[in-house]
Motif scaffolding. Structure first.
Motif, PDB file in Angstrom:
ATOM      1  N   ASP A   1      -3.607  -0.403  -2.233  1.00 25.90           N
ATOM      2  CA  ASP A   1      -4.453   0.729  -1.813  1.00 25.90           C
ATOM      3  C   ASP A   1      -5.076   1.397  -3.037  1.00 25.90           C
ATOM      4  OD1 ASP A   1      -1.722   1.389  -2.443  1.00 25.90           O
ATOM      5  OD2 ASP A   1      -2.087   3.437  -1.752  1.00 25.90           O
ATOM      6  N   TYR A   2      -6.354   1.722  -2.918  1.00 22.91           N
ATOM      7  CA  TYR A   2      -7.050   2.402  -4.021  1.00 22.91           C
ATOM      8  C   TYR A   2      -8.287   3.068  -3.431  1.00 22.91           C
ATOM      9  CZ  TYR A   2      -9.296   2.978  -8.642  1.00 22.91           C
ATOM     10  OH  TYR A   2      -9.891   3.488  -9.771  1.00 22.91           O
TER      11      TYR A   2
ATOM     12  N   VAL B   1     -13.358  -5.351  -2.825  1.00 22.25           N
ATOM     13  CA  VAL B   1     -12.989  -4.204  -1.986  1.00 22.25           C
ATOM     14  C   VAL B   1     -13.162  -4.641  -0.532  1.00 22.25           C
ATOM     15  CG1 VAL B   1     -13.458  -1.770  -1.491  1.00 22.25           C
ATOM     16  CG2 VAL B   1     -13.926  -2.693  -3.776  1.00 22.25           C
ATOM     17  N   THR B   2     -12.133  -4.453   0.294  1.00 23.78           N
ATOM     18  CA  THR B   2     -12.205  -4.978   1.664  1.00 23.78           C
ATOM     19  C   THR B   2     -12.030  -3.889   2.726  1.00 23.78           C
ATOM     20  OG1 THR B   2      -9.825  -5.493   1.845  1.00 23.78           O
ATOM     21  CG2 THR B   2     -11.245  -7.207   0.888  1.00 23.78           C
ATOM     22  N   PRO B   3     -13.041  -3.044   2.934  1.00 24.37           N
ATOM     23  CA  PRO B   3     -12.933  -2.072   4.027  1.00 24.37           C
ATOM     24  C   PRO B   3     -12.991  -2.774   5.382  1.00 24.37           C
ATOM     25  CG  PRO B   3     -15.076  -1.897   2.906  1.00 24.37           C
ATOM     26  CD  PRO B   3     -14.338  -3.009   2.262  1.00 24.37           C
TER      27      PRO B   3
ATOM     28  N   TYR C   1      -7.466  -2.303  -0.824  1.00 26.98           N
ATOM     29  CA  TYR C   1      -7.268  -1.952   0.583  1.00 26.98           C
ATOM     30  C   TYR C   1      -7.480  -0.448   0.776  1.00 26.98           C
ATOM     31  CZ  TYR C   1      -4.969  -6.528   1.063  1.00 26.98           C
ATOM     32  OH  TYR C   1      -4.682  -7.861   1.073  1.00 26.98           O
ATOM     33  N   VAL C   2      -7.839  -0.088   1.995  1.00 27.25           N
ATOM     34  CA  VAL C   2      -7.989   1.306   2.435  1.00 27.25           C
ATOM     35  C   VAL C   2      -8.892   2.127   1.500  1.00 27.25           C
ATOM     36  CG1 VAL C   2      -6.641   2.904   3.834  1.00 27.25           C
ATOM     37  CG2 VAL C   2      -5.449   1.052   2.717  1.00 27.25           C
TER      38      VAL C   2
ATOM     39  N   THR D   1       0.846  -1.196   0.000  1.00 29.32           N
ATOM     40  CA  THR D   1       0.000   0.000   0.000  1.00 29.32           C
ATOM     41  C   THR D   1       0.882   1.246   0.000  1.00 29.32           C
ATOM     42  OG1 THR D   1      -0.183  -0.195   2.400  1.00 29.32           O
ATOM     43  CG2 THR D   1      -2.018  -1.050   1.118  1.00 29.32           C
ATOM     44  N   SER D   2       2.049   1.093  -0.632  1.00 30.04           N
ATOM     45  CA  SER D   2       2.984   2.200  -0.661  1.00 30.04           C
ATOM     46  C   SER D   2       3.343   2.496  -2.117  1.00 30.04           C
ATOM     47  CB  SER D   2       4.228   1.799   0.147  1.00 30.04           C
ATOM     48  OG  SER D   2       5.270   2.663  -0.123  1.00 30.04           O
TER      49      SER D   2
END
Ligand code: NAP
Length: 319
Positions: free
Chosen positions: A207-208, A279-281, A233-234, A184-185
């Motif tokens: 991350d998206y 999508v996994t919040p 993620y996120v 996520t970087s």
């Protein structure tokens, strides 16, 4: 999919044995979302279908997992599964999340209905001790309690040669169904792309979000090209997007793509990218889990609507 009536009947029958049922009923009380089909997406490497919204377990989920009373997480997992969701993203590094979720899922008889996506990372200063990686994976198997486990990913690109090597071996042996890698970087997207090109992976986790679209440039198209599934993620930027939105009303035009809440707005933005599998919040609240699953219902934004969503969010003040 289970109808609302079936679900209520099943819960009523099981209620005496399940300590989590009463709060869950409250969560469903005001909502009608069970009556509609959830959007599912195929995992590219096999064609297996999964519901396109799942559950993450860092952030607030892990805070509650660490606390004395984690019973709300049972309600969250039940809300996921009873509404037709399955993907649960976790990691040994998310405090007690993996262990608590595994225990609760067993207690509620949900273990086999969850798509378990966990991770391995014992890399210290770049290199991972293979024995320590194997021991961590073995602990995850014990905590989750299924064999095979659905998905293991190398967390944050830690020592790919060693850790991916072990995952490939275990997939070959039939202990793991899918393997992947997460980052996520943005600064490491080139490294992520190299793994996507060079390793036989099924998934990435990246991350998206509507205000964080760097993955669109190289990573998401590459996932499509290579037939790699994408776990988003996120999607809310954890607290970032909530702070930007504040107490603003959802714009009326969000109804054009069936978003009824801000969470659904943000989830639908992610889902409208064709590379995205799920999508996994993260959430610690059953009614938020139900709300998030609502993001997998109805229409998804088209290109023009996506542009409008971006313009709207970009115009908000940064918190
Ligand atoms: N490198 C990696 O592998 C990596 C890195 C980051 C994240 N991840 C994975 O991705 C998951 C998601 O990312 P994240 O947890 O960092 O952030 P996120 O999902 O963007 O945001 C979670 C936050 O949103 C809130 N929320 C959730 N649903 C809501 C709703 N319907 N309405 C209002 N608020 C809502 C949650 O609070 P409530 O509890 O109050 O709902 C929590 O504060 C993680 O949990 C983890 O599984 C992986």
């Amino acid at each position: 999919m289970l109808s609302r009536r079936d679900w209520l009947r099943r819960t009523a029958l099981a209620g005496a044995a399940l300590p989590f049922a009463p709060r869950l009923l409250e969560a469903f009380g005001s909502r009608e979302i069970l009556t509609r089909e959830l959007i599912r997406r195929a995992i590219p490497s096999t064609g297996e279908m999964v519901t396109s919204v799942g559950l993450g377990s860092s952030a607030t989920f892990s805070q509650v997992a660490r606390s004395e009373d984690f019973s709300a997480l049972g309600d969250v997992l039940r809300a996921l599964v009873d509404n037709g969701g399955s993907v649960f993203d976790t990691a040994p590094s998310y405090g007690a999340s993996e262990e608590v979720a595994g225990t609760i899922a067993r207690e509620l008889g949900l273990s086999d209905q969850i798509f378990w996506a966990t991770k391995v990372n014992v890399a210290q200063q770049g290199s991972a001790d293979p024995a320590a990686a194997r021991a961590q994976i073995a602990r995850s198997f014990e905590r989750i309690g299924t064999d095979p486990v659905d998905c293991f990913q190398v967390h944050n690109l830690g020592d790919i040669p060693v850790q991916m090597g072990i995952l490939k071996e275990m997939k070959e042996a039939g202990r793991i169904r899918y393997i992947g890698v997460t980052s996520t970087s943005e600064g490491r997207y080139n490294d992520l792309a190299a793994v996507m090109r060079n390793e036989p992976i099924d998934f990435i986790g990246v991350d998206y979000a509507v205000d964080n679209r760097s993955a669109e440039e190289m990573i998401l198209p590459l996932a499509q090209e290579r037939g790699i599934g994408v776990l988003v993620y996120v999607p809310f930027g954890r607290t970032r997007l909530w702070n930007r939105i504040g107490d603003r009303e959802l714009p009326e035009w969000a109804a054009d793509f069936d978003a009824q809440t801000w969470a659904q707005f943000m989830i639908k933005f992610c889902l409208s990218h064709p590379a995205v599998t799920c999508v996994t919040p993260a959430t610690s609240r059953p009614h938020h889990m139900v709300d998030n699953l609502g993001g997998a219902m109805g229409r998804v934004p088209d290109e023009a609507q996506r542009r409008r969503m971006v313009a709207y969010v970009e115009a908000l003040p940064t918190a």
